[in-house]
Design a protein around this motif. Structure first.
Motif, PDB file in Angstrom:
ATOM      1  N   UNK A  84       0.934  -1.014  -0.091  1.00  0.00           N
ATOM      2  CA  UNK A  84       0.362   0.088   0.052  1.00  0.00           C
ATOM      3  C   UNK A  84       0.592   1.230  -0.083  1.00  0.00           C
ATOM      4  N   UNK A  85       2.041   1.213   0.946  1.00  0.00           N
ATOM      5  CA  UNK A  85       2.681   2.146   0.740  1.00  0.00           C
ATOM      6  C   UNK A  85       3.367   2.595  -0.636  1.00  0.00           C
ATOM      7  N   UNK A  86       4.016   1.765  -1.371  1.00  0.00           N
ATOM      8  CA  UNK A  86       4.967   1.649  -1.658  1.00  0.00           C
ATOM      9  C   UNK A  86       3.981   1.280  -3.989  1.00  0.00           C
ATOM     10  N   UNK A  87       2.938   0.998  -3.881  1.00  0.00           N
ATOM     11  CA  UNK A  87       2.412   1.186  -5.119  1.00  0.00           C
ATOM     12  C   UNK A  87       1.855   2.287  -6.072  1.00  0.00           C
ATOM     13  N   UNK A  88       1.761   2.837  -6.599  1.00  0.00           N
ATOM     14  CA  UNK A  88       0.920   3.431  -7.719  1.00  0.00           C
ATOM     15  C   UNK A  88      -0.421   3.687  -8.153  1.00  0.00           C
ATOM     16  N   UNK A  89      -1.246   2.240  -7.777  1.00  0.00           N
ATOM     17  CA  UNK A  89      -2.791   2.011  -8.333  1.00  0.00           C
ATOM     18  C   UNK A  89      -3.027   3.279  -7.336  1.00  0.00           C
ATOM     19  N   UNK A  90      -4.786   3.833  -7.863  1.00  0.00           N
ATOM     20  CA  UNK A  90      -5.123   3.831  -7.660  1.00  0.00           C
ATOM     21  C   UNK A  90      -6.617   4.014  -7.359  1.00  0.00           C
ATOM     22  N   UNK A 138      -9.503  -0.560  -8.670  1.00  0.00           N
ATOM     23  CA  UNK A 138      -8.484  -0.247  -8.376  1.00  0.00           C
ATOM     24  C   UNK A 138      -8.062  -0.049 -10.150  1.00  0.00           C
ATOM     25  N   UNK A 139      -7.523   1.456 -10.383  1.00  0.00           N
ATOM     26  CA  UNK A 139      -6.253   1.590 -11.795  1.00  0.00           C
ATOM     27  C   UNK A 139      -5.101   1.574 -12.087  1.00  0.00           C
ATOM     28  N   UNK A 140      -4.599   0.993 -12.382  1.00  0.00           N
ATOM     29  CA  UNK A 140      -3.457   1.160 -13.083  1.00  0.00           C
ATOM     30  C   UNK A 140      -3.240   1.956 -14.197  1.00  0.00           C
ATOM     31  N   UNK A 141      -3.172   3.503 -14.107  1.00  0.00           N
ATOM     32  CA  UNK A 141      -3.208   4.424 -15.007  1.00  0.00           C
ATOM     33  C   UNK A 141      -4.191   4.120 -15.192  1.00  0.00           C
ATOM     34  N   UNK A 144      -8.290  -0.392 -15.366  1.00  0.00           N
ATOM     35  CA  UNK A 144      -9.140  -0.831 -14.309  1.00  0.00           C
ATOM     36  C   UNK A 144      -8.922  -2.521 -13.767  1.00  0.00           C
ATOM     37  N   UNK A 145      -8.118  -2.921 -13.008  1.00  0.00           N
ATOM     38  CA  UNK A 145      -7.117  -3.705 -13.071  1.00  0.00           C
ATOM     39  C   UNK A 145      -7.962  -4.625 -11.653  1.00  0.00           C
ATOM     40  N   UNK A 146      -8.792  -4.225 -10.883  1.00  0.00           N
ATOM     41  CA  UNK A 146      -9.141  -4.981 -10.021  1.00  0.00           C
ATOM     42  C   UNK A 146     -10.140  -4.040  -9.050  1.00  0.00           C
ATOM     43  N   UNK A 147     -11.155  -4.564  -7.942  1.00  0.00           N
ATOM     44  CA  UNK A 147     -12.518  -3.553  -7.705  1.00  0.00           C
ATOM     45  C   UNK A 147     -13.984  -5.215  -6.983  1.00  0.00           C
ATOM     46  N   UNK A 148     -15.096  -4.356  -6.950  1.00  0.00           N
ATOM     47  CA  UNK A 148     -15.801  -5.025  -5.719  1.00  0.00           C
ATOM     48  C   UNK A 148     -16.914  -4.564  -6.359  1.00  0.00           C
ATOM     49  N   UNK A 169      -4.167  -6.423  -6.283  1.00  0.00           N
ATOM     50  CA  UNK A 169      -5.433  -6.041  -6.690  1.00  0.00           C
ATOM     51  C   UNK A 169      -7.005  -5.798  -5.475  1.00  0.00           C
ATOM     52  N   UNK A 170      -7.841  -7.011  -5.609  1.00  0.00           N
ATOM     53  CA  UNK A 170      -8.541  -7.727  -5.346  1.00  0.00           C
ATOM     54  C   UNK A 170      -8.854  -7.374  -3.512  1.00  0.00           C
ATOM     55  N   UNK A 171      -7.276  -7.452  -2.878  1.00  0.00           N
ATOM     56  CA  UNK A 171      -7.217  -7.119  -1.070  1.00  0.00           C
ATOM     57  C   UNK A 171      -6.892  -5.780  -1.111  1.00  0.00           C
ATOM     58  N   UNK A 172      -6.791  -5.014  -2.004  1.00  0.00           N
ATOM     59  CA  UNK A 172      -6.918  -3.665  -1.788  1.00  0.00           C
ATOM     60  C   UNK A 172      -8.176  -2.928  -1.811  1.00  0.00           C
ATOM     61  N   UNK A 173      -8.792  -3.809  -3.209  1.00  0.00           N
ATOM     62  CA  UNK A 173      -9.660  -2.945  -2.701  1.00  0.00           C
ATOM     63  C   UNK A 173     -10.697  -3.436  -1.860  1.00  0.00           C
ATOM     64  N   UNK A 174     -11.102  -4.099  -1.179  1.00  0.00           N
ATOM     65  CA  UNK A 174     -11.472  -4.915   0.092  1.00  0.00           C
ATOM     66  C   UNK A 174     -11.258  -3.735   1.111  1.00  0.00           C
ATOM     67  N   UNK A 175      -9.964  -3.547   1.379  1.00  0.00           N
ATOM     68  CA  UNK A 175      -9.322  -3.192   2.447  1.00  0.00           C
ATOM     69  C   UNK A 175      -9.791  -1.470   2.135  1.00  0.00           C
TER      70      UNK A 175
END
Length: 235
Positions: A84-90, A138-141, A144-148, A169-175
């Motif tokens: 989470x600290x290092x990712x560039x995903x939005x 969840x977006x990579x630029x 769309x690379x993940x979501x719920x 990406x799905x873990x990031x979406x859930x968190x």
């Protein structure tokens, strides 16, 4: 108690008590009816959800064990915290609801088919337009690379499905869902069925009876109105 599968009427959106759900298959409560917004909202208010394959009758479920989490207690592992600290995903809210549903509907490597049929897609799109169903993206630029997505009933968010096309990406979406929902006074996230993936995020199993009590307790609570505005969020 002699339990029987109940056939629903198209003219009545009521459901039988969830205590009458079958033991085998676990949680099967009723068959038939429709996927109208009124019936779907009524179902979620009573700890019931639809789950069926395309071409089959609509099946309604309330399993004996329910996967739940207090959103303030979402578990973030050390490796995930570093990610989470290092990712560039939005992360966004309600930017691309239909795209998330479509991505969730794609068959998984371990599945030959999907339960998210065109009828399910249309029904939840209508709920989204009514302000009841929502998505986290969840977006990579621009990709769309993940979501719920799921359904919000008062202080309870009932998750329906999630996907990822990129690691974590799905873990990031859930968190993100849990943190965002808790920030806006959300009380409980319902994940339906316990999985190893969800357990790693802090989700636990609860009895149907206890879940129904929690649902009644929180379903009429109001969350902050800005929770589901279209927005970018950060962790």
């Amino acid at each position: 108690m002699n339990k029987q599968l109940i056939a629903l009427s198209l003219n009545d959106t009521s459901f039988p008590p969830v205590s009458g759900a079958l033991d085998e298959p676990d949680g099967l409560l009723a068959v038939g009816g429709d996927l109208s917004p009124e019936r779907l909202i009524s179902a979620y208010q009573q700890a019931i959800f639809p789950w069926f394959s395309e071409g089959d009758p609509i099946l309604w479920w309330s399993p004996s064990e329910r996967a739940i989490i207090n959103p303030t207690q979402v578990h973030i592992s050390k490796s995930m915290a570093k990610f989470i600290r290092q990712t560039s995903l939005t992360i966004t809210v309600n930017y691309a609801f239909s795209e998330v549903v479509n991505a969730c509907a794609l068959p998984r490597k371990t599945q030959a088919e999907t339960w998210i049929s065109p009828a399910i897609k249309a029904a939840y799109q209508e709920l989204h337009q009514l302000g009841v169903a929502h998505s986290i993206e969840i977006w990579n630029d621009q990709d769309l690379v993940g979501g719920l997505y799921g359904v919000n009933i008062g202080g309870v968010f009932c998750g329906e499905s999630m996907f990822h096309q990129q690691t974590n990406a799905s873990k990031l979406a859930f968190i993100a869902l849990c943190r965002h929902f808790a920030k806006h006074q959300g009380q409980l996230v319902d994940c339906q069925m316990v999985t190893t993936h969800l357990q790693s995020l802090g989700v636990t199993g609860n009895s149907r009876e206890n879940f129904v009590k929690q649902l009644k307790q929180h379903a009429k609570k109001n969350i902050n109105n800005s929770c589901w505005n279209k927005q970018k969020i950060s962790l």
